[in-house]
Structures are given as structure tokens and as C-alpha cells.
Design a protein around this motif. Structure first.
Motif, PDB file in Angstrom:
ATOM      1  N   GLN A 181      13.280  11.513   4.546  1.00 25.17           N
ATOM      2  CA  GLN A 181      13.284  10.975   5.900  1.00 25.17           C
ATOM      3  C   GLN A 181      12.651  11.956   6.883  1.00 25.17           C
ATOM      4  O   GLN A 181      11.875  11.566   7.758  1.00 25.17           O
ATOM      5  N   GLU A 182      12.991  13.244   6.741  1.00 25.61           N
ATOM      6  CA  GLU A 182      12.425  14.255   7.628  1.00 25.61           C
ATOM      7  C   GLU A 182      10.909  14.321   7.490  1.00 25.61           C
ATOM      8  O   GLU A 182      10.175  14.350   8.475  1.00 25.61           O
ATOM      9  N   LEU A 183      10.438  14.328   6.237  1.00 28.22           N
ATOM     10  CA  LEU A 183       9.004  14.404   6.014  1.00 28.22           C
ATOM     11  C   LEU A 183       8.296  13.151   6.510  1.00 28.22           C
ATOM     12  O   LEU A 183       7.175  13.216   7.010  1.00 28.22           O
ATOM     13  N   ALA A 184       8.958  11.995   6.381  1.00 30.59           N
ATOM     14  CA  ALA A 184       8.372  10.743   6.871  1.00 30.59           C
ATOM     15  C   ALA A 184       8.174  10.793   8.375  1.00 30.59           C
ATOM     16  O   ALA A 184       7.164  10.302   8.904  1.00 30.59           O
ATOM     17  N   GLN A 185       9.125  11.384   9.095  1.00 35.31           N
ATOM     18  CA  GLN A 185       9.001  11.491  10.548  1.00 35.31           C
ATOM     19  C   GLN A 185       7.828  12.379  10.931  1.00 35.31           C
ATOM     20  O   GLN A 185       7.133  12.113  11.920  1.00 35.31           O
ATOM     21  N   VAL A 186       7.591  13.423  10.155  1.00 35.61           N
ATOM     22  CA  VAL A 186       6.463  14.311  10.421  1.00 35.61           C
ATOM     23  C   VAL A 186       5.153  13.602  10.114  1.00 35.61           C
ATOM     24  O   VAL A 186       4.195  13.655  10.896  1.00 35.61           O
ATOM     25  N   ARG A 187       5.086  12.915   8.975  1.00 33.43           N
ATOM     26  CA  ARG A 187       3.855  12.215   8.584  1.00 33.43           C
ATOM     27  C   ARG A 187       3.517  11.088   9.553  1.00 33.43           C
ATOM     28  O   ARG A 187       2.339  10.832   9.833  1.00 33.43           O
ATOM     29  N   THR A 188       4.534  10.403  10.072  1.00 29.89           N
ATOM     30  CA  THR A 188       4.292   9.285  10.977  1.00 29.89           C
ATOM     31  C   THR A 188       3.522   9.732  12.207  1.00 29.89           C
ATOM     32  O   THR A 188       2.645   9.012  12.706  1.00 29.89           O
TER      33      THR A 188
END
Length: 490
Positions: free
Chosen positions: A105-112
Motif C-alpha cells: 500500500q505504501e509503495l502504491a501511494q508513492v507510485r501513484t
């Protein structure tokens, strides 16, 4: 005669104006009028992009720090406007560590965030893409020329976003310039803190300087007059500005947490007679600081500790593992503080001011205060069942190898607590009397930084923003009225 058909549906317009209102910090009525009269062809591409991003990350606006609505601005200390530090404000992109591969989830927020910026560029018409590419292009943190920026592996941003750091740095430079003039006039020594009244006056002067520079740099020149206006470029620039604004708001919230910690803890220490750093700290051999710090903390706060006879210390004595954690984290915090201070001045100056055994003891006290005051802070990333976590790590966390170093928000609370204790006192005193005054000064500084960024970006056309970007891009790394460079986190 039938009305011409719009290139979008009503649902598309509603979705776009709702999001753009928060991104551009304008009312929905103003945004709606601009979309329908000036940018009708941008509505559908923006609607498609917003729907796509939402399908990938729920509540993406909070995840990427996208929204600063008009109502977010409130009157702060000394009447200076600031952004209300609510839950959406975070310093997640200023982490010193990359989330591990399990933190999906954390990485998804960064990638978004990266996807959002790249799609804004891709959706531009060819002429706009050519004109604004250099301004809105995505810059990976590893490619940034400033080594201070490369310390933050989640800080990647648009080129325009990174150039906003130069404005923040220049404002800090202008404040130091005006404070030095006033200090010289008042004959203050290096050991004397600048009076709060003087700092407030200097902040007004620094903001006046910045408004003059920004207004001059935002003038559209002859070549930029030929560039088409582009809503998508305006959106991109505002997204970068909103991240910076919300990070400052998150720093403000951490400052409030640190202030309450310091006031409560120092008040009790003072009541029990501890009003300055113990004299025995003067005698600690350099190679024995860790051992001596643990010994002193055990004597004061461990089993049978001399400081435990009050309601504040009802949590009981600190365990040996708690005291080991204070030792380890206080060393890390001291090093981190010097790196941050060294980003705005010579590292040797920061080292001389904050590297000593007395400073180490203050960092340790901040941690002990967090332990007994049960200080908590917001999670950096969303998605946790409990929105807050304890600044001082729970033994269960450390037993699993977690919290080996303070997370971003916890570190920020402790670093600000150290600054409040250190700068609110003269010599090595530990009085809590002036903590609130120092905290107010720090708060007003952040408010002026927010106001400066608001003036620089909000309400400006894409061509004005491009002009500002080009000046900052060409400014190099000089810290003077025509160019500057530093890192936002400092």
C-alpha cells in the motif's frame, strides 16, 4: 438552433471540477466557469485520468497530497494564515527509508504520484507538451544534483516541484540576512537567542523580499508569450505546491505534539529540581558517552529512579531495553539533526553547535519525555486500523526488529522537541518557561513559508508558472536573491 455539443458529459465535468477545486485552491463555481469557457477540451482527459488513478489507489487525493482547498486556510499564530494541520497532511515522501517490498500500500501511494504527473504530461496537446515538458517532467530523486535531496528516496517530484525548494531555501536565507542585521544592531552574542519580536519583524521583511522576487520572476517574456496556456501544466504545478504545503502543515502538527511533550515533561523535571543538565555530564569521556548516558538514565528513570515520584511518571520505571532504545535513537537523532541543520549552513557549524555530550543528553530527554507523556503521532501512510502510533516504540515492535530507527513523523516530533529545549534556553538550562514562545516562533516561520508558496503558485497562469520555473531552473545553486538551492525537509 441547437446548442453545440460539449466534448464531455455532465458526470465528467462534476468529477473534474470537484478535484480541481482542491488542487487549484479555488471555489467549484470558479473552476466550473473556467472549465466550460476556457478549457472545455481538457475536461474529458482529466476525467479519464482521475478515474484511472482512483481505480488504482482508493482516496488517491490524500495518498499523493493532492488537495489544499480554500477552506484549509485558517488564521494561525500572530494572525498569519496557515493550512489547518489535519489528518491528510503527511511527511511520507520525506522518509529516509524506502518501504520494504511487503509494504504494497505504501509503495502504491508513492507510485501513484509518479503516474499522475506522467499522465498529465502525456495528455497535453503536442504544442503544450513541447513547451511545458521541461517544467512538468518527472525527476527521480537519484537524478537530482543536490546531495541533500538524494537523502530522501521517496521525494521524487516534478522539476517544478523540486524548484520550489529553491524558493523555500531563499526565504530562509532572507530571514537569516535580516536577523543578522538586527542581531548586529542589538549587539547579541552567538549564545543569545534572537528575541521573538525581532524574528517576527524579520519574517515580514523576508516575505516582502520573496514577493518582490517572485513577482519579478513570474513576468512572461516575449518568447513565453508565444506559449499556449495549458490547464494540465497548471494542475501539475499546483500538485507539487500542494505537496510542499501539506508537508509544512504536517511539520506544524508534529510541532504541536512536540510542544505539549516538552511543556509537560520539563515542567515536572523543574518541579523536582532538575533545571539544568546535570554537572556530571561535563565529565563524560568521549569514548564512554553511551555507557554513561545509560547509567544516568537508569539512575533517574530506571528501577528505583530518583525522578519517578509523581503522577507524570505513573507509567513506572523504564526497563533496561527502554533505556538501550533511548541510547540508540538519541545517537541517530543527533546525527540526523546535524545533517538537517547542515543543509542550511556549513555542516561544521551544525556539528559544533549540536554534536556534544550535552546535546546528546537533550535528545535522550526528549525520548524519555515521549515515553512518560505517552506521545503519539499520525502514521505517515494511510491504511492503518489506528491512525496514530506511539512515538516511543513498544517493546513488542522492537522484539520483531521493527522501529530500529525512528519513523519520519516520530523523528520529526523528537527533533522539534530537541530544538524547543535547546533554543528556548540559554546555556544548558532545561527550563520549560520559554518553550511555548519558541514553538510559536517556529510555527509562524512555517506559516510564512506556506504564504510564500501560496503567492508563488496559486492563481497564476501556466505561462507565469513556466516563467518562474525557467528563472529557478537557471539559478544554479547560489544562495542569493537571484538563485538558491536547498532541500524542503531541512
Amino acid at each position: 438552433m441547437p446548442r453545440p455539443q460539449t466534448p464531455y458529459r455532465t458526470a465528467d465535468l462534476d468529477l473534474v471540477k470537484k478535484n480541481l477545486s482542491g488542487i487549484l485552491s479555488l471555489s467549484t463555481d470558479v473552476v466550473s466557469k473556467q472549465l466550460q469557457t476556457e478549457h472545455p477540451n481538457d475536461v474529458l482527459p482529466l476525467a479519464v485520468m482521475f478515474r484511472t488513478v482512483f481505480s488504482e489507489v482508493h482516496l488517491w487525493q490524500s495518498a499523493v497530497l493532492a488537495l489544499v482547498p480554500e477552506m484549509a486556510w485558517v488564521e494561525g499564530p500572530r494572525g498569519v494564515p496557515q493550512i489547518r494541520p489535519e489528518k491528510v497532511a503527511s511527511m511520507r515522501f520525506l522518509s529516509l527509508e524506502v518501504p520494504d517490498e511487503d509494504a504494497e500500500q505504501e509503495l502504491a501511494q508513492v507510485r501513484t504520484r509518479q503516474v499522475l504527473f506522467e499522465r498529465l504530461l502525456d495528455a497535453m496537446p503536442a504544442a503544450s507538451k513541447l513547451a511545458y515538458r521541461n517544467m512538468v517532467r518527472w525527476v527521480d530523486y537519484k537524478e537530482h544534483p543536490d546531495p541533500n535531496v538524494r537523502k530522501f528516496p521517496l521525494s521524487s517530484d516534478s522539476a517544478f516541484g523540486y524548484n520550489l525548494l529553491k524558493l523555500e531555501s531563499l526565504m530562509a536565507d532572507r530571514l537569516r540576512f535580516h536577523e543578522k542585521k538586527c542581531r548586529d544592531m542589538l549587539g547579541l552574542s552567538d549564545s543569545q537567542t534572537t528575541p521573538a519580536k525581532v524574528t517576527f519583524e524579520c519574517l515580514v521583511a523576508a516575505e516582502d523580499d520573496m514577493r518582490y522576487f517572485i513577482q519579478r520572476w513570474s513576468v512572461v517574456n516575449d518568447s513565453e508569450e508565444l506559449v499556449p496556456e495549458c490547464l494540465l501544466a497548471q494542475v501539475s504545478a499546483n500538485l507539487s505546491a500542494n505537496r510542499a504545503l501539506l508537508e509544512l502543515a504536517a511539520m506544524e502538527a508534529r510541532g504541536k505534539e512536540a510542544e505539549e511533550l516538552c511543556v509537560s515533561f520539563l515542567r515536572e523535571l523543574n518541579r523536582q529540581g532538575l533545571t539544568s543538565i546535570p554537572e556530571e555530564v561535563d565529565e563524560w569521556p568521549e569514548h564512554e558517552i553511551d555507557r554513561e548516558l545509560r547509567r544516568l538514565l537508569t539512575k533517574r528513570f530506571g528501577q528505583g529512579g530518583t525522578m519517578l515520584h509523581s503522577e507524570l511518571f505513573s507509567r513506572g520505571p523504564m526497563s533496561d531495553s527502554d533505556i538501550v532504545m533511548v541510547d540508540l535513537w538519541s545517537r541517530e537523532l543527533q546525527q540526523r539533526y546535524m545533517r538537517v541543520r547542515g543543509a542550511s549552513c556549513e555542516f561544521n557549524q551544525a556539528k559544533d553547535a549540536h554534536a556534544g555530550r550535552h546535546n546528546r543528553f537533550i535528545f535522550a530527554l526528549a525520548m524519555v519525555g515521549a515515553f512518560y507523556c505517552k506521545t503519539s503521532t499520525l502514521w505517515e501512510f494511510t491504511g492503518h486500523s489506528n491512525p496514530r502510533y506511539a512515538v516511543f516504540p513498544d517493546p513488542k515492535e522492537t522484539s520483531f526488529g521493527n522501529r530500529e530507527a525512528p519513523a519520519t513523523h516520530a523523528a520529526q516530533v523528537l527533533l522539534q522537541a530537541y530544538g524547543m529545549i535547546f533554543y528556548a534556553n540559554s546555556g544548558w538550562n532545561l527550563s520549560g518557561e520559554r518553550v511555548r514562545e519558541y514553538a510559536e516562533v517556529a510555527s509562524v516561520k512555517r506559516s510564512y513559508q506556506q504564504c510564500m508558496l501560496r503567492f508563488a503558485v496559486k492563481g497564476r497562469s501556466s505561462r507565469e508558472l513556466l516563467s518562474l520555473h525557467n528563472v529557478l531552473e537557471d539559478s544554479g545553486h547560489a544562495s542569493n536573491p537571484d538563485g538558491c538551492s536547498q532541500v524542503h525537509a531541512a
